[in-house]
Design an enzyme around this catalytic site. Structure first.
Site, mmCIF file in Angstrom:
data_model
loop_
_atom_site.group_PDB
_atom_site.id
_atom_site.type_symbol
_atom_site.label_atom_id
_atom_site.label_comp_id
_atom_site.label_asym_id
_atom_site.label_seq_id
_atom_site.Cartn_x
_atom_site.Cartn_y
_atom_site.Cartn_z
ATOM 1 N N TYR A 232 0.325 17.250 3.675
ATOM 2 C CA TYR A 232 -0.363 15.731 1.967
ATOM 3 C C TYR A 232 -0.600 16.786 0.796
ATOM 4 O O TYR A 232 0.144 16.584 0.510
ATOM 5 C CB TYR A 232 -0.890 14.815 3.141
ATOM 6 C CG TYR A 232 -1.039 14.576 1.325
ATOM 7 C CD1 TYR A 232 -0.565 12.853 0.452
ATOM 8 C CD2 TYR A 232 -2.756 13.813 1.461
ATOM 9 C CE1 TYR A 232 -0.533 12.283 -0.132
ATOM 10 C CE2 TYR A 232 -3.029 12.894 0.169
ATOM 11 C CZ TYR A 232 -2.072 11.911 -0.286
ATOM 12 O OH TYR A 232 -2.713 11.504 -0.835
HETATM 13 N N1 LIG Z 1 -6.162 5.605 -1.070
HETATM 14 C C1 LIG Z 1 -6.888 6.978 -1.071
HETATM 15 O O1 LIG Z 1 -8.019 7.188 -1.236
HETATM 16 C C2 LIG Z 1 -6.224 7.896 -2.632
HETATM 17 C C3 LIG Z 1 -6.742 9.085 -2.956
HETATM 18 C C4 LIG Z 1 -6.151 9.999 -3.456
HETATM 19 C C5 LIG Z 1 -4.770 9.392 -3.635
HETATM 20 N N2 LIG Z 1 -4.799 8.503 -3.366
HETATM 21 C C6 LIG Z 1 -2.715 8.299 -4.466
HETATM 22 O O2 LIG Z 1 -2.583 7.099 -4.968
HETATM 23 C C7 LIG Z 1 -1.996 6.621 -4.695
HETATM 24 C C8 LIG Z 1 -1.183 5.495 -3.442
HETATM 25 O O3 LIG Z 1 -2.125 5.300 -1.956
HETATM 26 P P1 LIG Z 1 -2.430 4.138 -1.510
HETATM 27 O O4 LIG Z 1 -3.949 4.460 0.009
HETATM 28 O O5 LIG Z 1 -2.096 3.117 -2.034
HETATM 29 O O6 LIG Z 1 -1.169 4.208 -0.556
HETATM 30 P P2 LIG Z 1 -0.618 2.579 0.777
HETATM 31 O O7 LIG Z 1 -1.703 1.886 0.559
HETATM 32 O O8 LIG Z 1 -0.630 3.878 2.029
HETATM 33 O O9 LIG Z 1 0.976 2.656 0.077
HETATM 34 C C9 LIG Z 1 1.381 3.355 0.247
HETATM 35 C C10 LIG Z 1 3.017 3.161 -0.570
HETATM 36 O O10 LIG Z 1 3.489 3.982 -0.770
HETATM 37 C C11 LIG Z 1 5.124 2.980 -0.522
HETATM 38 N N3 LIG Z 1 6.636 3.570 0.240
HETATM 39 C C12 LIG Z 1 5.820 5.257 1.312
HETATM 40 N N4 LIG Z 1 6.626 5.782 1.367
HETATM 41 C C13 LIG Z 1 8.198 4.777 0.355
HETATM 42 C C14 LIG Z 1 9.059 5.373 0.256
HETATM 43 N N5 LIG Z 1 10.203 5.960 1.180
HETATM 44 N N6 LIG Z 1 9.933 4.826 -0.153
HETATM 45 C C15 LIG Z 1 9.293 3.704 -1.215
HETATM 46 N N7 LIG Z 1 7.626 3.172 -1.291
HETATM 47 C C16 LIG Z 1 7.381 4.534 -0.099
HETATM 48 C C17 LIG Z 1 4.427 2.150 0.234
HETATM 49 O O11 LIG Z 1 5.785 1.372 0.753
HETATM 50 P P3 LIG Z 1 5.978 0.066 2.086
HETATM 51 O O12 LIG Z 1 4.721 -1.293 1.623
HETATM 52 O O13 LIG Z 1 7.214 -0.255 2.187
HETATM 53 O O14 LIG Z 1 5.591 0.989 3.011
HETATM 54 C C18 LIG Z 1 3.453 1.393 -0.041
HETATM 55 O O15 LIG Z 1 3.658 0.894 -0.877
HETATM 56 C C19 LIG Z 1 -0.394 7.245 -3.683
HETATM 57 O O16 LIG Z 1 0.685 8.704 -4.532
HETATM 58 C C20 LIG Z 1 -1.626 8.673 -3.089
HETATM 59 O O17 LIG Z 1 -1.157 9.850 -2.860
HETATM 60 C C21 LIG Z 1 -4.431 8.068 -2.328
#
Ligand SMILES: NC(=O)c1ccc[n+]([C@@H]2O[C@H](COP(=O)([O-])OP(=O)(O)OC[C@H]3O[C@@H](n4cnc5c(N)ncnc54)[C@H](OP(=O)(O)O)[C@@H]3O)[C@@H](O)[C@H]2O)c1
Length: 325
Positions: A136
């Protein structure tokens, strides 16, 4: 403004869509009927495409792309992480540029700096972990390089990276449910007594930062965006989070070096023996809670005018309110 978002069905993306749909026209990448329904309910028009199939035609008339989709799983192959996080981001950039999009806001992460070390007072000059042992981290680091190097103001295409750390708040489907599973199974342990400190980003503050980045911040730059109040220890903060969901965190204490050795050994065995499922404690997760991660968001405050609208207490109150509904 016409905005296209990827990851709009996820934790961060759906909070963004819900918060800003009244002020902007939103279209969103969707790859399932469930996401179509969720995005429509939140206020975005779903467009059927994926990070593998995205094309300029999906982005016709769009001013800004917000790229929040990523492979954020705890476990997977290098190829899977690379395909989604690096190649998917490269495809989004190419499609956006071809479609005449003016600005590309990428959701980065402090994890892109992590290769097993503590971060104390790190700012955006700290190097990306392009050779991180964690898929990751490494793939988010390479994705960030792709985004920042695509900045091309001469051709009216600006790119910017917003980097949260430890996103928490209503809509989280990962952190509190995982703590609950561990607490129920009496498997929770405090690593080094939970004394390590972390910066945090409440999801409402992240949404505000992304909206700010639609128009502010220098192209080609990355910005940490954090909560007010400085870092917290995990021993202070995790029980505050779990109390909002009505359960306590109790557990034994183990030293960080032991937790890291166990995680390293089990993860190695999993990969070498091609075991199914994922190891009980992936190395990345253990490292995240067994090292300090203290960051500075001074650059976002100075250059973007970032000023988090929600205190930690306000975020905890929002979690308590969400648990009551
Ligand atoms: N959560 C944290 O603590 C955190 C911290 C730092 C940075 N971030 C960053 O914030 C962003 C969002 O994270 P999150 O926590 O919201 O994650 P999440 O809830 O797991 O959501 C991931 C999203 O990405 C989509 N996705 C995954 N693989 C895909 C693909 N191959 N094609 C199209 N869509 C895809 C998923 O779509 P589906 O619904 O279709 O699966 C979902 O909408 C990421 O870039 C992550 O690196 C998160």
């Amino acid at each position: 403004m016409r905005i296209f978002i990827t990851g709009g069905s996820g934790f961060v993306g759906s909070a963004f869509v819900e918060a800003i749909h009244a002020r902007h026209s939103l279209t969103a990448m969707s790859r399932s009927n469930g996401s179509d329904a969720q995005l429509s309910r939140l206020g975005a028009t779903p467009i059927r495409c994926t990070l593998d199939t995205i094309q300029a035609a999906h982005l016709e008339g769009v001013d800004v792309v917000v790229h929040a989709a990523a492979d954020v799983r705890e476990w997977g192959t290098w190829q899977e992480f690379w395909r989604v996080n690096v190649e998917g981001t490269q495809r989004m950039l190419a499609a956006a540029k071809e479609a005449g999009v003016r600005r590309f806001v990428h959701i980065g992460t402090e994890a892109a700096l992590l290769k097993g070390q503590a971060l104390v007072g790190a700012d955006e000059t700290y190097p990306l972990a392009l050779n991180s042992p964690y898929p990751y981290s490494r793939t988010k680091a390479h994705a960030e390089v792709a985004v920042r190097s695509a900045n091309d103001p001469a051709n009216h295409f600006e790119t910017i990276v917003v980097r949260p750390r430890f996103v928490w708040g209503p809509g989280d489907q990962r952190l509190i449910p995982a703590l609950k599973r561990m607490a129920d199974a009496r498997q929770f342990v405090w690593i080094d007594g939970g004394r390590h400190k972390t910066s945090t980003t409440y999801v409402g503050n992240l949404v505000y930062a992304i909206e700010t980045a639609l128009t502010r911040g220098r192209g080609g730059e990355a910005y940490f965006v954090l909560d007010d109040g400085g870092p917290v220890t995990l021993r202070e903060f995790l029980p505050q989070l779990t109390a909002t969901a009505g359960f306590e965190l109790k557990g034994r204490e183990i030293p960080g070096w032991l937790a890291r050795s166990i995680a390293f050994t089990t993860e190695k065995a999993w990969r070498v023996l091609h075991l199914s499922g994922q190891p009980p404690v992936p190395r990345f997760n253990v490292n995240v809670v067994s090292r300090d991660c203290i960051l500075s968001d001074a650059k976002a405050r100075q250059e973007m005018g970032y000023s988090p609208p929600f205190s930690r207490e306000a975020g905890l109150e929002a979690l308590r309110a969400a648990a009551r509904t």
